[in-house]
Write an enzyme that holds these catalytic residues in place. Structure first.
Site, mmCIF file in Angstrom:
data_model
loop_
_atom_site.group_PDB
_atom_site.id
_atom_site.type_symbol
_atom_site.label_atom_id
_atom_site.label_comp_id
_atom_site.label_asym_id
_atom_site.label_seq_id
_atom_site.Cartn_x
_atom_site.Cartn_y
_atom_site.Cartn_z
ATOM 1 N N ASP A 192 0.810 -1.210 0.000
ATOM 2 C CA ASP A 192 0.000 0.000 0.000
ATOM 3 C C ASP A 192 0.851 1.270 0.000
ATOM 4 O O ASP A 192 0.641 2.173 -0.806
ATOM 5 C CB ASP A 192 -0.930 -0.019 1.218
ATOM 6 C CG ASP A 192 -1.820 1.205 1.296
ATOM 7 O OD1 ASP A 192 -2.985 1.117 0.890
ATOM 8 O OD2 ASP A 192 -1.342 2.270 1.767
ATOM 9 N N GLY A 243 -9.226 -4.509 -2.239
ATOM 10 C CA GLY A 243 -10.088 -5.580 -1.759
ATOM 11 C C GLY A 243 -11.501 -5.451 -2.279
ATOM 12 O O GLY A 243 -12.122 -6.437 -2.707
ATOM 13 N N VAL A 297 -5.187 1.962 -0.516
ATOM 14 C CA VAL A 297 -4.970 1.169 -1.728
ATOM 15 C C VAL A 297 -5.328 -0.287 -1.449
ATOM 16 O O VAL A 297 -6.027 -0.933 -2.238
ATOM 17 C CB VAL A 297 -3.518 1.287 -2.223
ATOM 18 C CG1 VAL A 297 -3.289 0.364 -3.421
ATOM 19 C CG2 VAL A 297 -3.190 2.719 -2.606
ATOM 20 N N ASP A 298 -4.860 -0.812 -0.323
ATOM 21 C CA ASP A 298 -5.203 -2.189 0.048
ATOM 22 C C ASP A 298 -6.712 -2.380 0.147
ATOM 23 O O ASP A 298 -7.275 -3.340 -0.386
ATOM 24 C CB ASP A 298 -4.579 -2.538 1.397
ATOM 25 C CG ASP A 298 -3.133 -2.987 1.278
ATOM 26 O OD1 ASP A 298 -2.641 -3.148 0.145
ATOM 27 O OD2 ASP A 298 -2.486 -3.177 2.325
ATOM 28 N N PHE A 299 -7.362 -1.478 0.855
ATOM 29 C CA PHE A 299 -8.790 -1.655 1.094
ATOM 30 C C PHE A 299 -9.599 -1.462 -0.191
ATOM 31 O O PHE A 299 -10.537 -2.211 -0.470
ATOM 32 C CB PHE A 299 -9.268 -0.695 2.182
ATOM 33 C CG PHE A 299 -8.553 -0.880 3.508
ATOM 34 C CD1 PHE A 299 -7.994 -2.101 3.845
ATOM 35 C CD2 PHE A 299 -8.432 0.166 4.397
ATOM 36 C CE1 PHE A 299 -7.318 -2.276 5.053
ATOM 37 C CE2 PHE A 299 -7.777 0.002 5.612
ATOM 38 C CZ PHE A 299 -7.211 -1.220 5.933
#
Length: 409
Positions: free
Chosen positions: A147, A180, A175-177
């Protein structure tokens, strides 16, 4: 089926075999699990399972509050798919599943054999959703994607912070979330197509693509009009004035005028209705943008004369977009949060009761039910007997062959 209570959960009947770890992947699938999908986490016994189990500061042995956040309503089984026996178990699970879901480096899905071309002989309708750092093609395919790195690479950090300060990342792993969410959306689209056509596919989702796509209109402005983004003090909007954080006498709040009618109302609230009248240098969006520095200085001086509560008390009744800049504690105490059923509790053998935030994904009027995140390998017998169809003799044979690792329980 005659009552709402008898209606299955929205994704009940969907089975997902997941090789997920840490944050981005598990964050995407937890929303699917909350909606009733059976998410079976395959955890590598050689490394102690999902690394999220050991994230500090709140962890003991294999229990962590970090892991609880991303893995409720899921099942866990330890399988070493690097072994021949473990691979056989994995393929038997795929045979009876709807999707294979993972978040790994871009070259790894092919290496470990979890792409559609490598699994379609087992299950022609299988959907293989791979969330990777940079995707499964392109020159950066083999690079690990994190991220923080991607916030910098995609231009986010250059857009964030005060003009005279350093580039700044978001306080959350956005970015990660976001990746997802994109992976979950892609997987659901793939499942719909597979159900319709009887043929599965790969979903090649990447954190890089997600981060770049979220540049949205600044990217369009740059690509088509040469726009050069710049940081503006106090998190101000690049074109809507005023729309930013302001300092009151006792703290900070946000007020924004995304429509002209809000500016007319704000001008009244601050005692300068003439600023919104024709002929004023602040009368329109364009004029306020042209005179941004002067107007902002005027507003800052006004807002410093009273408290946050005073200004919110004036803006709320006038229906001007506004809100306090809370710390996390204050945000979690907002009565609207509980009114929206966004705080949920699960029972846990170590922590007693774990309170966390619910998924914001809402489908229908039924609220999801919640079960704590699984202990590692907790669903060993259930998955092998009910999903793979093994008897005790077959399980013992596979265990002896190393399918479940040296510490199989």
């Amino acid at each position: 089926m005659t009552t709402a209570q008898a209606r299955p959960k929205p994704l009940e009947g969907i089975r997902i075999i997941s090789l997920e770890q840490y944050g981005a992947g598990p964050f995407g699938s937890v929303h699917l699990a909350d909606l009733g999908a059976e998410v079976i986490k395959i955890e590598d016994p050689s490394v102690g399972g999902d690394v999220g189990r050991y994230v500090p500061p709140y962890f003991e042995e294999e229990d962590s509050l970090f892991f609880e956040t991303f893995n409720r309503n899921k099942k866990s089984i330890s399988i070493d798919i690097k072994t021949e026996a473990g691979r056989a178990v994995f393929e038997d699970l795929v045979r009876n599943a709807d999707a294979v879901y993972s978040n790994l480096r871009g070259d790894v899905p092919v290496k470990i054999g979890i792409t559609y071309d490598q699994l379609k002989h087992i299950n022609p309708a299988i959907v293989c959703c791979s969330l990777t750092g940079f995707g499964m093609t392109g020159p950066r395919m083999k690079e690990p994607g994190y991220d923080y790195v991607l916030q910098g690479l995609a231009g986010w950090m250059e857009l964030t912070g005060e003009p005279d300060g350093p580039p700044t990342k978001s306080g959350l792993s956005l970015v990660d979330f976001s990746g997802g969410y994109v992976a979950a959306l892609s997987l659901l689209a793939g499942l719909n197509a597979a159900k319709r056509d009887g043929i599965g596919m790969d979903c090649d989702v990447s954190l890089y693509d997600t981060a770049m796509a979220m540049l949205t209109y600044p990217a369009t402005w740059h690509l088509n009009a040469g726009y050069q983004p710049r940081r503006i003090s106090h998190s101000a909007h690049p074109s809507l004035v005023p729309f930013q954080a302001f300092e009151a006498s006792d703290g900070w709040f946000v007020v924004g005028c995304a429509k002209e009618k809000f500016w007319v109302r704000l001008a009244e609230v601050i005692g300068h209705p003439e600023w919104a009248q024709p002929g004023s240098k602040y009368a329109t969006f364009s004029l306020r943008d042209q005179n941004r520095d002067e107007l902002t200085a005027e507003l800052e001086a006004i807002f410093r004369t009273n408290t946050v509560d005073h200004w919110l008390g004036q803006c709320y009744p006038a229906q001007i977009p506004c809100g306090p800049i809370n710390d996390v504690e204050a945000a979690l105490k907002d009565e609207h949060l509980s009114a929206r059923h966004m705080l949920v509790e699960t029972d846990h053998p170590r922590y007693g009761t774990v309170t966390q935030l619910a998924s914001p994904v809402r489908v229908g009027s039924e609220l999801p039910s919640y079960v704590r995140a699984p202990q590692r390998n907790e669903h060993f017998s259930e998955v092998l007997t009910e999903v793979a169809g093994y008897d005790e003799a077959r399980i013992a044979e596979l265990k002896a062959a190393g399918a479940f690792g040296a510490d199989a329980r």
